[in-house]
Design an enzyme around this catalytic site. Structure first.
Site, PDB file in Angstrom:
ATOM      1  N   GLU A   1       1.075 -12.370  12.881  1.00  0.00           N
ATOM      2  CA  GLU A   1       1.681 -11.477  13.315  1.00  0.00           C
ATOM      3  C   GLU A   1       1.237 -10.335  12.372  1.00  0.00           C
ATOM      4  OE1 GLU A   1       2.974 -11.022  16.621  1.00  0.00           O
ATOM      5  OE2 GLU A   1       2.847 -13.345  17.428  1.00  0.00           O
TER       6      GLU A   1
ATOM      7  N   ARG B   1      -4.899  -2.123   8.652  1.00  0.00           N
ATOM      8  CA  ARG B   1      -6.523  -2.705   8.324  1.00  0.00           C
ATOM      9  C   ARG B   1      -6.457  -4.273   7.836  1.00  0.00           C
ATOM     10  NH1 ARG B   1      -7.721   2.571   6.832  1.00  0.00           N
ATOM     11  NH2 ARG B   1      -7.596   3.328   4.372  1.00  0.00           N
TER      12      ARG B   1
ATOM     13  N   LEU C   1      10.666 -21.261  -3.990  1.00  0.00           N
ATOM     14  CA  LEU C   1       9.485 -19.734  -3.408  1.00  0.00           C
ATOM     15  C   LEU C   1       8.140 -20.216  -4.332  1.00  0.00           C
ATOM     16  CD1 LEU C   1       8.578 -16.883  -1.512  1.00  0.00           C
ATOM     17  CD2 LEU C   1       9.520 -16.046  -3.870  1.00  0.00           C
TER      18      LEU C   1
ATOM     19  N   TRP D   1     -11.672  -2.529  -7.683  1.00  0.00           N
ATOM     20  CA  TRP D   1     -11.741  -1.856  -9.157  1.00  0.00           C
ATOM     21  C   TRP D   1     -13.160  -1.129  -9.052  1.00  0.00           C
ATOM     22  CZ3 TRP D   1     -10.485  -4.434 -13.491  1.00  0.00           C
ATOM     23  CH2 TRP D   1     -10.607  -6.752 -13.613  1.00  0.00           C
TER      24      TRP D   1
ATOM     25  N   GLU E   1     -12.907  -4.611  -4.254  1.00  0.00           N
ATOM     26  CA  GLU E   1     -12.699  -3.401  -4.005  1.00  0.00           C
ATOM     27  C   GLU E   1     -12.036  -2.325  -5.392  1.00  0.00           C
ATOM     28  OE1 GLU E   1     -11.704  -5.808  -1.671  1.00  0.00           O
ATOM     29  OE2 GLU E   1     -14.129  -5.830  -0.946  1.00  0.00           O
TER      30      GLU E   1
ATOM     31  N   SER F   1      -8.147  -4.459   4.952  1.00  0.00           N
ATOM     32  CA  SER F   1      -9.403  -4.162   3.828  1.00  0.00           C
ATOM     33  C   SER F   1      -9.175  -5.791   3.336  1.00  0.00           C
ATOM     34  CB  SER F   1      -7.821  -3.365   3.012  1.00  0.00           C
ATOM     35  OG  SER F   1      -7.604  -2.432   3.567  1.00  0.00           O
TER      36      SER F   1
ATOM     37  N   HIS G   1       2.501   3.117  -8.762  1.00  0.00           N
ATOM     38  CA  HIS G   1       2.385   1.561  -9.047  1.00  0.00           C
ATOM     39  C   HIS G   1       3.678   0.849  -9.770  1.00  0.00           C
ATOM     40  CE1 HIS G   1      -1.834   2.333  -7.380  1.00  0.00           C
ATOM     41  NE2 HIS G   1      -1.857   2.564  -8.906  1.00  0.00           N
TER      42      HIS G   1
ATOM     43  N   ASP H   1       1.230  -1.329  -0.107  1.00  0.00           N
ATOM     44  CA  ASP H   1       0.172  -0.334   0.102  1.00  0.00           C
ATOM     45  C   ASP H   1       0.734   1.190   0.028  1.00  0.00           C
ATOM     46  OD1 ASP H   1      -2.688   1.552  -0.098  1.00  0.00           O
ATOM     47  OD2 ASP H   1      -2.809   0.794   2.422  1.00  0.00           O
ATOM     48  N   GLY H   2       0.289   2.373  -0.987  1.00  0.00           N
ATOM     49  CA  GLY H   2       0.792   3.598  -0.177  1.00  0.00           C
ATOM     50  C   GLY H   2       1.692   4.404  -2.135  1.00  0.00           C
TER      51      GLY H   2
HETATM   52  C1  IPE Z   1      -6.181  -2.407  -0.002  1.00  0.00           C
HETATM   53  O1  IPE Z   1      -5.051  -1.486  -0.415  1.00  0.00           O
HETATM   54  C2  IPE Z   1      -5.819  -3.316  -1.430  1.00  0.00           C
HETATM   55  C3  IPE Z   1      -4.115  -3.498  -1.774  1.00  0.00           C
HETATM   56  C4  IPE Z   1      -3.145  -3.289  -1.458  1.00  0.00           C
HETATM   57  C5  IPE Z   1      -4.249  -4.214  -3.465  1.00  0.00           C
HETATM   58  P1  IPE Z   1      -6.234  -0.310  -0.570  1.00  0.00           P
HETATM   59  O2  IPE Z   1      -5.853   0.866  -0.462  1.00  0.00           O
HETATM   60  O3  IPE Z   1      -7.078  -1.261  -1.638  1.00  0.00           O
HETATM   61  O4  IPE Z   1      -7.127  -0.452   1.475  1.00  0.00           O
HETATM   62  P2  IPE Z   1      -7.668   1.309   1.595  1.00  0.00           P
HETATM   63  O5  IPE Z   1      -8.690   1.435   0.414  1.00  0.00           O
HETATM   64  O6  IPE Z   1      -6.731   1.692   1.815  1.00  0.00           O
HETATM   65  O7  IPE Z   1      -7.761   0.571   2.273  1.00  0.00           O
HETATM   66  C1  IPE Z   2      -1.737   0.103  -3.414  1.00  0.00           C
HETATM   67  O1  IPE Z   2      -1.740   1.468  -3.266  1.00  0.00           O
HETATM   68  C2  IPE Z   2      -1.806  -0.526  -4.519  1.00  0.00           C
HETATM   69  C3  IPE Z   2      -3.016  -1.359  -4.940  1.00  0.00           C
HETATM   70  C4  IPE Z   2      -4.430  -0.876  -4.122  1.00  0.00           C
HETATM   71  C5  IPE Z   2      -3.761  -1.350  -6.647  1.00  0.00           C
HETATM   72  P1  IPE Z   2      -2.169   3.026  -3.493  1.00  0.00           P
HETATM   73  O2  IPE Z   2      -2.395   2.335  -5.290  1.00  0.00           O
HETATM   74  O3  IPE Z   2      -4.162   2.168  -2.285  1.00  0.00           O
HETATM   75  O4  IPE Z   2      -1.976   3.768  -2.860  1.00  0.00           O
HETATM   76  P2  IPE Z   2      -2.623   4.812  -1.797  1.00  0.00           P
HETATM   77  O5  IPE Z   2      -3.506   4.022  -0.710  1.00  0.00           O
HETATM   78  O6  IPE Z   2      -3.274   5.577  -2.682  1.00  0.00           O
HETATM   79  O7  IPE Z   2      -1.354   5.611  -1.271  1.00  0.00           O
HETATM   80 MG    MG Z   3      -4.271   2.384  -0.622  1.00  0.00          MG
END
Ligand code: IPE
Ligand code: IPE
Ligand code: MG
Length: 243
Positions: free
Chosen positions: A202, A189, A126, A64, A62, A191, A32, A15-16
């Site tokens: 953990e 979380r 792996l 999508w 979600e 998600s 990405h 994430d991020g």
């Molecule tokens: C969770 O990240 C899904 C993936 C890392 C693929 P999101 O960025 O979509 O989750 P929320 O919306 O912050 O919970």
């Molecule tokens: C995670 O990064 C990748 C996917 C969920 C596909 P995000 O795209 O959710 O990045 P933030 O949370 O908006 O920073």
């Molecule tokens: Mg995110």
């Protein structure tokens, strides 16, 4: 690193990417793209320290509902990466897998993915599982639906349904539950990720944004996991190490 102290299965909520791009003044898709370097690093380090299963949450059910240009860019990136990385994965004895509703993917994406899965299926190092169009509630619902069909057909009785029985219908069947789940970007979380499988996992949360995540960050998570094991260890050997 002692093999027995390395978790067998690590799952990562990557994430991020969007926030990373925003900070750099770029479109989200560049986040990405930058995240692919972190995937490469993470896969490599898992191979190096002998982790058997790595599961990466790459796209949730979600997700999508994100803007369509972001979704289509993600699909293109996925195909591009599969084509580019499959030979490397194969060279490193990595078996690629996918969990999620692959039928919801554009045909070319699903085809490329299935080809890569078949191509690497004999590898014994792996197991790299991509969670794509995955959500845990979807997975559990699907399992329940299949089991209900069997019950309705008289093939099973309600009392046949135990934990192990239900697990046969989950997409992760055959894999051990993840001992460690890592989430980047400071969010704390799940998600909708591996709700059933995470019963005793953990959790490790790091503020590092996914595109900045490197081998060192992964090793930090493993170290923290090992310390937790030492503190709450189940064997006398582990407790003995504390003093
Ligand atoms: C969770 O990240 C899904 C993936 C890392 C693929 P999101 O960025 O979509 O989750 P929320 O919306 O912050 O919970
Ligand atoms: C995670 O990064 C990748 C996917 C969920 C596909 P995000 O795209 O959710 O990045 P933030 O949370 O908006 O920073
Ligand atoms: Mg995110």
């Amino acid at each position: 690193m002692g093999e027995q102290k390395v978790p067998r299965h690590v799952a990562v909520i990557m994430d991020g990417n969007g926030r990373w791009a925003k900070k750099a003044g770029l479109n989200r898709i560049f986040g990405h793209k930058a995240g692919t370097r972190a995937v490469k690093d993470t896969v490599e380090i898992c191979g190096e320290i002998g982790i058997k299963y790595l599961t990466l949450y790459a796209f949730s059910t979600e997700n999508w509902s994100r803007p369509s240009d972001e979704v289509s860019s993600l699909m293109s990136l996925l195909v591009e990466q599969i084509i580019k990385e499959t030979p490397n994965l194969d060279k490193n004895n990595v078996a690629l897998k996918a969990i999620g509703d692959l039928s919801s993917f554009p045909e070319n994406v699903a085809d490329k993915l299935n080809q890569a899965i078949r191509f690497t299926s004999k590898n014994t190092g792996l197991t790299l599982t991509l969670a794509l169009s995955y959500s845990s509630r979807w997975e559990i619902m699907e399992a329940v639906r299949k089991i209900a069909k069997k019950a309705a057909a008289g093939e099973i009785k309600p009392e046949d349904i135990g934990e192990k029985f239900l697990e046969q219908y989950l997409t992760t069947f055959g894999m051990p539950d993840p001992e460690l789940i890592i989430r980047t970007s400071g969010e704390q979380r799940l998600s909708n990720f591996l709700l059933w499988q995470a019963a005793y996992s953990e959790f490790y949360f790091t503020p590092v944004l996914w595109p900045d995540f490197r081998k060192k960050d992964f090793l930090d998570a493993i170290e923290e996991y090992r310390n937790r094991e030492r503190r709450f260890g189940k064997t006398s050997e582990q407790i003995g190490q504390k003093s």
